[in-house]
Design an enzyme around this catalytic site. Structure first.
Site, PDB file in Angstrom:
ATOM      1  N   LYS A 257       0.973  -1.230  -0.008  1.00  0.00           N
ATOM      2  CA  LYS A 257      -0.221   0.017  -0.136  1.00  0.00           C
ATOM      3  C   LYS A 257       0.964   1.302  -0.063  1.00  0.00           C
ATOM      4  O   LYS A 257       2.138   1.156   0.416  1.00  0.00           O
ATOM      5  CB  LYS A 257      -0.916   0.007   1.208  1.00  0.00           C
ATOM      6  CG  LYS A 257      -2.153   0.824   1.195  1.00  0.00           C
ATOM      7  CD  LYS A 257      -3.262   0.135   0.409  1.00  0.00           C
ATOM      8  CE  LYS A 257      -4.385   0.766   0.215  1.00  0.00           C
ATOM      9  NZ  LYS A 257      -5.359  -0.045  -0.173  1.00  0.00           N
TER      10      LYS A 257
HETATM   11  P1  NAD Z   1     -12.762   7.760  -2.578  1.00  0.00           P
HETATM   12  O1  NAD Z   1     -11.953   8.894  -2.156  1.00  0.00           O
HETATM   13  O2  NAD Z   1     -13.296   7.725  -4.008  1.00  0.00           O
HETATM   14  O3  NAD Z   1     -14.396   8.048  -1.727  1.00  0.00           O
HETATM   15  C1  NAD Z   1     -14.260   8.207  -0.380  1.00  0.00           C
HETATM   16  C2  NAD Z   1     -15.708   8.641   0.001  1.00  0.00           C
HETATM   17  O4  NAD Z   1     -15.434   8.649   1.568  1.00  0.00           O
HETATM   18  C3  NAD Z   1     -16.012   9.937  -0.325  1.00  0.00           C
HETATM   19  O5  NAD Z   1     -17.295  10.269  -0.673  1.00  0.00           O
HETATM   20  C4  NAD Z   1     -15.446  10.849   1.089  1.00  0.00           C
HETATM   21  O6  NAD Z   1     -16.181  11.928   0.983  1.00  0.00           O
HETATM   22  C5  NAD Z   1     -16.042   9.820   1.995  1.00  0.00           C
HETATM   23  N1  NAD Z   1     -15.832  10.138   3.487  1.00  0.00           N
HETATM   24  C6  NAD Z   1     -14.469  10.453   3.896  1.00  0.00           C
HETATM   25  N2  NAD Z   1     -14.642  10.848   5.175  1.00  0.00           N
HETATM   26  C7  NAD Z   1     -15.569  10.352   5.409  1.00  0.00           C
HETATM   27  C8  NAD Z   1     -16.361  10.496   6.615  1.00  0.00           C
HETATM   28  N3  NAD Z   1     -15.796  10.963   7.795  1.00  0.00           N
HETATM   29  N4  NAD Z   1     -17.756  10.074   6.933  1.00  0.00           N
HETATM   30  C9  NAD Z   1     -18.313   9.713   5.833  1.00  0.00           C
HETATM   31  N5  NAD Z   1     -17.956   9.628   4.569  1.00  0.00           N
HETATM   32  C10 NAD Z   1     -16.565  10.121   4.567  1.00  0.00           C
HETATM   33  O7  NAD Z   1     -12.477   6.326  -1.973  1.00  0.00           O
HETATM   34  P2  NAD Z   1     -12.798   5.067  -2.499  1.00  0.00           P
HETATM   35  O8  NAD Z   1     -11.733   4.413  -3.559  1.00  0.00           O
HETATM   36  O9  NAD Z   1     -14.189   4.978  -2.854  1.00  0.00           O
HETATM   37  O10 NAD Z   1     -12.488   4.117  -1.315  1.00  0.00           O
HETATM   38  C11 NAD Z   1     -13.326   3.966  -0.156  1.00  0.00           C
HETATM   39  C12 NAD Z   1     -12.897   2.790   0.850  1.00  0.00           C
HETATM   40  O11 NAD Z   1     -12.944   1.734  -0.059  1.00  0.00           O
HETATM   41  C13 NAD Z   1     -11.536   3.169   1.350  1.00  0.00           C
HETATM   42  O12 NAD Z   1     -11.517   2.594   2.627  1.00  0.00           O
HETATM   43  C14 NAD Z   1     -10.469   2.429   0.370  1.00  0.00           C
HETATM   44  O13 NAD Z   1      -9.365   1.717   1.229  1.00  0.00           O
HETATM   45  C15 NAD Z   1     -11.395   1.033   0.247  1.00  0.00           C
HETATM   46  N6  NAD Z   1     -11.170   0.265  -1.051  1.00  0.00           N
HETATM   47  C16 NAD Z   1     -11.096   1.159  -2.165  1.00  0.00           C
HETATM   48  C17 NAD Z   1     -11.013   0.088  -3.352  1.00  0.00           C
HETATM   49  C18 NAD Z   1     -11.027   0.975  -4.648  1.00  0.00           C
HETATM   50  O14 NAD Z   1     -10.779   0.173  -5.619  1.00  0.00           O
HETATM   51  N7  NAD Z   1     -11.068   2.291  -4.810  1.00  0.00           N
HETATM   52  C19 NAD Z   1     -10.704  -1.153  -3.377  1.00  0.00           C
HETATM   53  C20 NAD Z   1     -10.715  -1.869  -1.916  1.00  0.00           C
HETATM   54  C21 NAD Z   1     -10.871  -0.972  -0.801  1.00  0.00           C
END
Ligand code: NAD
Length: 468
Positions: A151
């Site tokens: 990561k």
């Molecule tokens: P992103 O940046 O596209 O979206 C994150 C979202 O979370 C945004 O809407 C943001 O406003 C919101 N957020 C941030 N702080 C917050 C809070 N305190 N309360 C409510 N909402 C809040 O990120 P993403 O890629 O969608 O990732 C989201 C989660 O999924 C993370 O934990 C990431 O590690 C995990 N994840 C992502 C992927 C991927 O392919 N993008 C894969 C596996 C896991």
């Protein structure tokens, strides 16, 4: 019908999962922060006090105990192979040089090249990146894609930066870590605060030094050899896991109400695909607030507005609610898709759903997990539930190495097959061992990593000898 009983784990406090150094700050250097910002912290914190690393380490330890793994072998598996920290000074539009910290942690590469996303978020630190790298090791093993776990991240806030400034930081980060990366060494992907455009800049910067190498990153734009289906993959995988778990959790999907925390890549895709299946989106939050409408929120319209730069609470056809109350929304399925530690000891009791499918990484602390088990909430853990992203990243990498392309239908079908296979393997193991899905998933992941390490000749005996 397969019914997997949530494992009873002795209830423990989030503060008590791993001993903490009383006198040290969160970075382990110097005294704790006594500033007014710390002293005035909300009594109901929105995120847990327990660190991301403590959360992952807790589940690893529980599974390693069941597998009777020797202490010296555990020491290898619970620490990182390589941790790189770099300085990223960037001149920003205020005319000043800002110094950011960038990290790349490679946790375990026994099963293949390191693989894991890159996060741009102000809270990024070594502890968080370490935890997420270790989670990737178990996730790639559970999904059975030939990767290790890694990561990365930079502690910048892309929401407060201009596009050119984000590009500058991304390129500078690549310049500083490229020596430990490579299409057969370590392959980054998007995570919180990064997207296909960020991957395009990273690929381009790497290419300046090494020649055109699209397989250096996944999650790229389609026009730059990205894979069809990659952008939606994590959300699609979450919905696939929801379908698998619905029966066991007593949820009828057609008409089921869902609440989603975080409306970025994972949350918005999960919500849109779930509504296609007939689910009703009743509550959503993002970093700016939360909304609720028991008659249903239009997931596509909300996504369109968010992608145009509006926040979730600005959506008109719903009532604004306190984000702390999102968890208490009565619904069938809750999908955390924001940050780690959002469901914790102080708020888990408010959870009012039958099924949680963890789109985010480490959204639930160990203490919260036991509260949920006591409440009878069925949890599909992050380490399998959000593997869709890395699975389609694997497809993208395979396509890049051979410079050909699958159709979106082919990608989605292959993704579904792998996700369903992983669910079945974990559910069978959970039933056989009478443990939670989470502990069963970690046990499968650890066994696969150990087998690869043994076959490579890194490890011989791994179990505690009888009588010890
Ligand atoms: P992103 O940046 O596209 O979206 C994150 C979202 O979370 C945004 O809407 C943001 O406003 C919101 N957020 C941030 N702080 C917050 C809070 N305190 N309360 C409510 N909402 C809040 O990120 P993403 O890629 O969608 O990732 C989201 C989660 O999924 C993370 O934990 C990431 O590690 C995990 N994840 C992502 C992927 C991927 O392919 N993008 C894969 C596996 C896991």
């Amino acid at each position: 019908m397969l019914r997997v009983r949530p494992e009873k784990i002795a209830r423990m406090s989030d503060e008590a999962t791993t001993p903490r150094m009383e006198t040290a700050g969160s970075d382990g250097h110097g005294p704790r922060d006594q500033s007014p910002r710390e002293a005035n912290k909300d009594e109901r914190p929105s995120r847990a006090e327990v660190s991301n690393f403590e959360i992952v380490d807790h589940w690893f330890t529980l599974a390693a105990d069941r597998l009777e793994i020797r202490d010296d072998v555990r020491a290898v598996l619970s620490s990182s192979y390589r941790e790189v920290q770099v300085q990223i000074p960037a001149s920003l539009s205020d005319g000043k040089i800002h110094v950011f910290s960038g990290y790349r942690v490679q946790h375990n590469g026994a099963r293949g090249p390191y693989k894991g996303g890159i996060r741009f978020h102000p809270d990024v630190d070594l502890d968080e990146v370490r935890a997420l790298a270790s989670l990737m090791t178990w996730k790639t093993a559970i999904a059975n894609v030939p990767y290790g776990g890694a990561k990365g991240g930079v502690n910048c806030d892309p929401k407060k930066l201009e596009r050119g400034e984000v590009e500058k930081i991304a390129r500078s980060f690549m310049d500083k870590i490229e020596k430990v990366l490579g299409p057969t060494r370590d392959i980054p992907a998007p995570d919180v605060g990064t997207n296909a455009q960020t991957m395009a800049w990273l690929m381009d910067e790497y290419g300046k030094l090494h020649g055109h190498a699209p397989a250096i990153v996944t999650g790229k734009p389609i026009a730059l050899e990205g894979s069809y289906g990659r952008e939606a993959a994590t959300g699609r995988g979450v919905v696939c896991m929801m379908e698998q778990a619905a029966k066991s959790a007593g949820v009828k999907l057609n008409g089921a109400s869902i609440a989603v925390q975080g409306y970025g890549n994972v949350g918005s895709w999960a919500a849109r695909l779930a509504t296609e299946l007939g689910c009703k989106l009743v509550a959503v939050s993002d970093a700016d607030g939360a909304i609720r409408n028991d008659d249903g929120i239009d997931a596509d319209l909300l996504h369109q507005q968010v992608s145009e730069g509006r926040t979730v609470p600005e959506f008109e056809d719903a009532d604004a609610i306190d984000p702390a109350d999102l968890l208490a929304t009565e619904c069938d399925v809750f999908i955390p898709a924001a940050l780690g530690g959002m469901i914790h000891e102080a708020n888990a009791d408010k959870v009012n759903c039958k099924l949680i499918v963890e789109g985010a990484n480490s959204p639930t602390t160990p203490a919260a997990d036991s509260i949920l088990a006591d409440k009878g909430v069925f949890v599909v853990p992050d380490v399998m539930a959000n593997a869709g992203g890395v699975i389609v990243s694997y497809f993208e990498w395979v396509q890049n190495l051979q410079h050909f392309r699958w159709t979106e239908e082919e990608v989605n079908e292959r993704l579904g097959n792998i996700m369903r296979g992983a669910y079945e393997a974990v559910a069978d193991r959970a039933e056989k061992d009478d443990v939670s899905m989470r502990v069963a998933a970690y046990a499968i992941g650890i066994e696969r990593v150990l087998e690869a390490a043994r076959l490579r000749g890194y490890l011989t005996d791994t179990r505690v000898p009888a009588g010890d």
